[in-house]
Write a protein that holds these residues in place. Structure first.
Motif, PDB file in Angstrom:
ATOM      1  N   VAL A 198     -24.363  46.684 -57.146  1.00 18.18           N
ATOM      2  CA  VAL A 198     -24.304  47.085 -56.671  1.00 18.18           C
ATOM      3  C   VAL A 198     -23.949  48.507 -56.721  1.00 18.18           C
ATOM      4  O   VAL A 198     -22.861  48.604 -57.254  1.00 18.18           O
ATOM      5  CB  VAL A 198     -23.650  46.539 -55.069  1.00 18.18           C
ATOM      6  N   PRO A 199     -25.088  49.988 -56.671  1.00 19.08           N
ATOM      7  CA  PRO A 199     -24.219  50.460 -56.368  1.00 19.08           C
ATOM      8  C   PRO A 199     -22.785  51.483 -55.251  1.00 19.08           C
ATOM      9  O   PRO A 199     -23.188  50.366 -54.411  1.00 19.08           O
ATOM     10  CB  PRO A 199     -25.044  51.489 -56.856  1.00 19.08           C
ATOM     11  N   LEU A 200     -21.801  51.978 -55.535  1.00 18.52           N
ATOM     12  CA  LEU A 200     -21.365  52.237 -54.028  1.00 18.52           C
ATOM     13  C   LEU A 200     -20.828  54.315 -54.245  1.00 18.52           C
ATOM     14  O   LEU A 200     -21.208  54.671 -55.298  1.00 18.52           O
ATOM     15  CB  LEU A 200     -19.370  52.058 -55.204  1.00 18.52           C
ATOM     16  N   VAL A 201     -20.511  53.956 -53.330  1.00 20.30           N
ATOM     17  CA  VAL A 201     -20.560  55.611 -52.788  1.00 20.30           C
ATOM     18  C   VAL A 201     -20.440  56.470 -54.261  1.00 20.30           C
ATOM     19  O   VAL A 201     -20.449  58.037 -54.261  1.00 20.30           O
ATOM     20  CB  VAL A 201     -20.370  56.129 -51.011  1.00 20.30           C
ATOM     21  N   ASP A 202     -19.616  56.585 -54.013  1.00 19.75           N
ATOM     22  CA  ASP A 202     -17.945  57.712 -55.315  1.00 19.75           C
ATOM     23  C   ASP A 202     -18.491  57.010 -56.793  1.00 19.75           C
ATOM     24  O   ASP A 202     -17.822  57.854 -57.762  1.00 19.75           O
ATOM     25  CB  ASP A 202     -17.073  57.246 -55.304  1.00 19.75           C
ATOM     26  N   GLY A 203     -20.483  56.172 -56.675  1.00 22.61           N
ATOM     27  CA  GLY A 203     -20.278  56.805 -58.851  1.00 22.61           C
ATOM     28  C   GLY A 203     -20.194  55.445 -58.914  1.00 22.61           C
ATOM     29  O   GLY A 203     -20.147  54.965 -59.846  1.00 22.61           O
ATOM     30  N   ARG A 204     -18.486  54.688 -58.648  1.00 22.27           N
ATOM     31  CA  ARG A 204     -18.532  53.375 -59.090  1.00 22.27           C
ATOM     32  C   ARG A 204     -19.414  52.116 -58.498  1.00 22.27           C
ATOM     33  O   ARG A 204     -20.887  52.379 -58.028  1.00 22.27           O
ATOM     34  CB  ARG A 204     -17.675  53.049 -58.930  1.00 22.27           C
ATOM     35  N   VAL A 205     -19.836  51.541 -59.612  1.00 25.47           N
ATOM     36  CA  VAL A 205     -20.711  50.425 -59.600  1.00 25.47           C
ATOM     37  C   VAL A 205     -19.922  48.667 -59.241  1.00 25.47           C
ATOM     38  O   VAL A 205     -19.132  48.663 -60.353  1.00 25.47           O
ATOM     39  CB  VAL A 205     -21.800  50.524 -60.797  1.00 25.47           C
ATOM     40  N   TYR A 206     -20.127  48.046 -58.418  1.00 24.46           N
ATOM     41  CA  TYR A 206     -19.743  46.881 -57.942  1.00 24.46           C
ATOM     42  C   TYR A 206     -20.739  45.865 -58.517  1.00 24.46           C
ATOM     43  O   TYR A 206     -22.377  45.963 -58.233  1.00 24.46           O
ATOM     44  CB  TYR A 206     -20.307  46.696 -56.753  1.00 24.46           C
ATOM     45  N   TRP A 207     -21.142  44.875 -59.643  1.00 26.22           N
ATOM     46  CA  TRP A 207     -21.379  43.815 -60.662  1.00 26.22           C
ATOM     47  C   TRP A 207     -20.742  42.881 -60.303  1.00 26.22           C
ATOM     48  O   TRP A 207     -19.707  42.532 -59.917  1.00 26.22           O
ATOM     49  CB  TRP A 207     -21.611  43.934 -61.807  1.00 26.22           C
ATOM     50  N   PHE A 208     -21.666  41.077 -60.071  1.00 22.83           N
ATOM     51  CA  PHE A 208     -20.988  40.224 -59.820  1.00 22.83           C
ATOM     52  C   PHE A 208     -22.048  39.168 -60.904  1.00 22.83           C
ATOM     53  O   PHE A 208     -22.979  39.515 -61.237  1.00 22.83           O
ATOM     54  CB  PHE A 208     -20.951  39.262 -58.951  1.00 22.83           C
ATOM     55  N   ALA A 209     -20.903  38.317 -61.575  1.00 18.41           N
ATOM     56  CA  ALA A 209     -21.723  37.866 -62.241  1.00 18.41           C
ATOM     57  C   ALA A 209     -21.452  36.123 -62.383  1.00 18.41           C
ATOM     58  O   ALA A 209     -20.613  35.555 -61.817  1.00 18.41           O
ATOM     59  CB  ALA A 209     -21.326  38.062 -63.824  1.00 18.41           C
ATOM     60  N   ALA A 210     -22.978  35.224 -62.405  1.00 20.20           N
ATOM     61  CA  ALA A 210     -22.422  33.877 -61.475  1.00 20.20           C
ATOM     62  C   ALA A 210     -22.864  32.869 -62.417  1.00 20.20           C
ATOM     63  O   ALA A 210     -24.078  33.103 -63.032  1.00 20.20           O
ATOM     64  CB  ALA A 210     -23.032  33.746 -60.390  1.00 20.20           C
TER      65      ALA A 210
ATOM     66  N   MET B  88     -20.047  56.528 -44.085  1.00 18.41           N
ATOM     67  CA  MET B  88     -19.659  58.128 -45.669  1.00 18.41           C
ATOM     68  C   MET B  88     -18.579  57.508 -46.268  1.00 18.41           C
ATOM     69  O   MET B  88     -18.498  57.736 -47.237  1.00 18.41           O
ATOM     70  CB  MET B  88     -18.644  58.967 -44.054  1.00 18.41           C
ATOM     71  N   ARG B  89     -17.514  55.991 -46.631  1.00 21.52           N
ATOM     72  CA  ARG B  89     -17.629  55.867 -47.444  1.00 21.52           C
ATOM     73  C   ARG B  89     -18.322  54.709 -47.590  1.00 21.52           C
ATOM     74  O   ARG B  89     -17.830  54.603 -48.995  1.00 21.52           O
ATOM     75  CB  ARG B  89     -15.977  54.970 -46.842  1.00 21.52           C
ATOM     76  N   GLY B  90     -19.160  54.251 -47.772  1.00 22.88           N
ATOM     77  CA  GLY B  90     -20.551  53.640 -48.636  1.00 22.88           C
ATOM     78  C   GLY B  90     -21.243  54.330 -48.668  1.00 22.88           C
ATOM     79  O   GLY B  90     -21.853  55.046 -48.986  1.00 22.88           O
ATOM     80  N   LEU B  91     -22.499  53.344 -49.449  1.00 21.11           N
ATOM     81  CA  LEU B  91     -24.186  53.952 -49.837  1.00 21.11           C
ATOM     82  C   LEU B  91     -25.103  53.354 -49.499  1.00 21.11           C
ATOM     83  O   LEU B  91     -24.929  51.913 -49.646  1.00 21.11           O
ATOM     84  CB  LEU B  91     -23.732  54.046 -51.512  1.00 21.11           C
TER      85      LEU B  91
END
Length: 380
Positions: free
Chosen positions: A205-217, A65-68
């Protein structure tokens, strides 16, 4: 007589094993060195194995419920051209559950909320651990000693428990710098995507509340000069395909880490009454996205077997081979993927990825997530 456990570290693995042990009737105390929890961190992907572990702990529905749930996913070049794509629904059809992107703080909140008040002692810095279950720590009221039937070192890659009980084991840097961020709510649909270049990678990586998690390496020696990390990411990735530059520009806080792992596998995860789990036992690179998922596997297995006469030996026998195999595969994936710099090798890799049938690629990826937790041995 109630069995007692002390868990050192209140991260994902530590809280999960505490929940699992309590469900098996243990009296559990969790020691956490930070004085107060704050919503820090970025995102992560819970794969089928991790979600099954959370189901076993009775928390799978709350987490979903808290994830996408991930839809389609794939790998791209910096110009946006797709190298490989996995259509929406294929992963769920193969493993009977989708992967779920979630903010680490949201998962931590769910796990913390599943434990009774007073279970977690904050501001507790562990100073001593013995094989017969004695734990010394400096707490808010001064030095404390606890005797336990089981001590679990779940205190991360720089584990105090591991340092005290496995003094020859230490993490090593892998030559990669990573930046992570979470955007405010984002307009438009995004798929999970990983973009590879020579010695560099960007993940979305899209998240459930419309936010977006990103990483750069990027490949880089540890350390380096301090600076504006957001500006550094934009300088390196600003000419990559959209929405990469826009995601970085929209982000407030950017976190920076130099990646490390336990390159030399531990000969055992158990010494006397002490057991390691998660990054304390098998800190791995993030290239397979299995770090948190392996910690969850450790937690449910340890909780299931710890009460047996041979419980810790069984835990070591079940968890060490698999977790170390996953860690080795993740390290190899990093060398084949983000860390690869030779232009001829990069071109060959990209050609192989374009020519590999999606179903074959999916099965190759899914084999690490296709794991089921053991049955419970008892309950309170």
């Amino acid at each position: 007589m109630t069995r007692t456990a002390v868990v050192v570290g209140a991260g994902i693995g530590g809280l999960s094993v505490a929940i699992g042990l309590r469900r098996e009737g243990w009296d559990v105390t969790v020691l956490e060195r930070v004085a107060a929890f704050r919503p820090v961190g970025a995102g992560l992907v819970l794969q089928a194995n991790g979600l099954r572990c959370l189901d076993a702990l009775g928390l799978g529905e709350a987490v979903r419920m808290r994830g996408l749930a991930d839809a389609s996913a794939g790998t791209r070049r910096p110009d946006g051209r797709w190298l490989a794509r996995i259509p929406a629904g294929d992963l769920e059809r193969l493993l009977k559950t989708s992967a779920v992107g979630i903010h680490r703080a949201a998962l931590h909140e769910i796990l913390l909320g599943a434990l009774p008040a007073g279970t977690v002692v904050t501001g507790a810095q562990v100073t001593g651990v013995t094989a017969d279950g004695l734990v010394d720590y400096d707490g808010p009221a001064g030095p404390v000693r606890i005797a336990a039937d089981l001590v679990v070192g779940a205190d991360g890659i720089h584990s105090t428990v591991r340092r005290l009980m496995w003094p020859d084991a230490a993490p090593v840097h892998v030559g990669v710098r990573v930046w992570r961020g979470v955007t405010p709510p984002w307009d438009g649909d995004l798929a999970v995507a990983f973009t590879w270049d020579r010695g560099a990678e960007f993940g979305i990586v899209p998240l459930v509340d419309g936010r977006v998690y990103w990483f750069a390496a990027v490949n880089a020696a540890p350390g380096g000069p301090a600076g504006d990390d957001k500006a550094l990411v934009l300088d390196r990735f600003g000419d990559w395909h959209e929405p990469i530059p826009a995601l970085v520009a929209a982000t407030g806080t950017v976190l920076r880490d130099d990646l490390a792992c336990l390159d030399e596998p531990l000969p055992t995860y158990v010494r006397g009454r002490v057991a390691l789990l998660g990054d304390a036992a098998h800190a791995m690179t993030p290239n397979l996205g299995q770090g948190a998922n392996q910690a969850l596997e450790d937690a449910v297995v340890l909780a299931a077997v710890a009460g047996r006469p041979d419980g810790l030996a069984a835990y070591d026998a079940q968890r060490r081979p698999r977790s170390q195999q996953v860690a080795k595969a993740s390290r190899m994936m990093g060398r084949f993927g983000q860390q690869l710099e030779n232009p001829i090798a990069v071109a060959a890799r990209n050609t192989v990825m374009r020519l590999t049938p999606p179903r074959m690629a999916l099965r190759s990826m899914a084999r690490y997530a296709d794991w089921h937790p053991p049955a419970r041995t008892g309950s309170r």
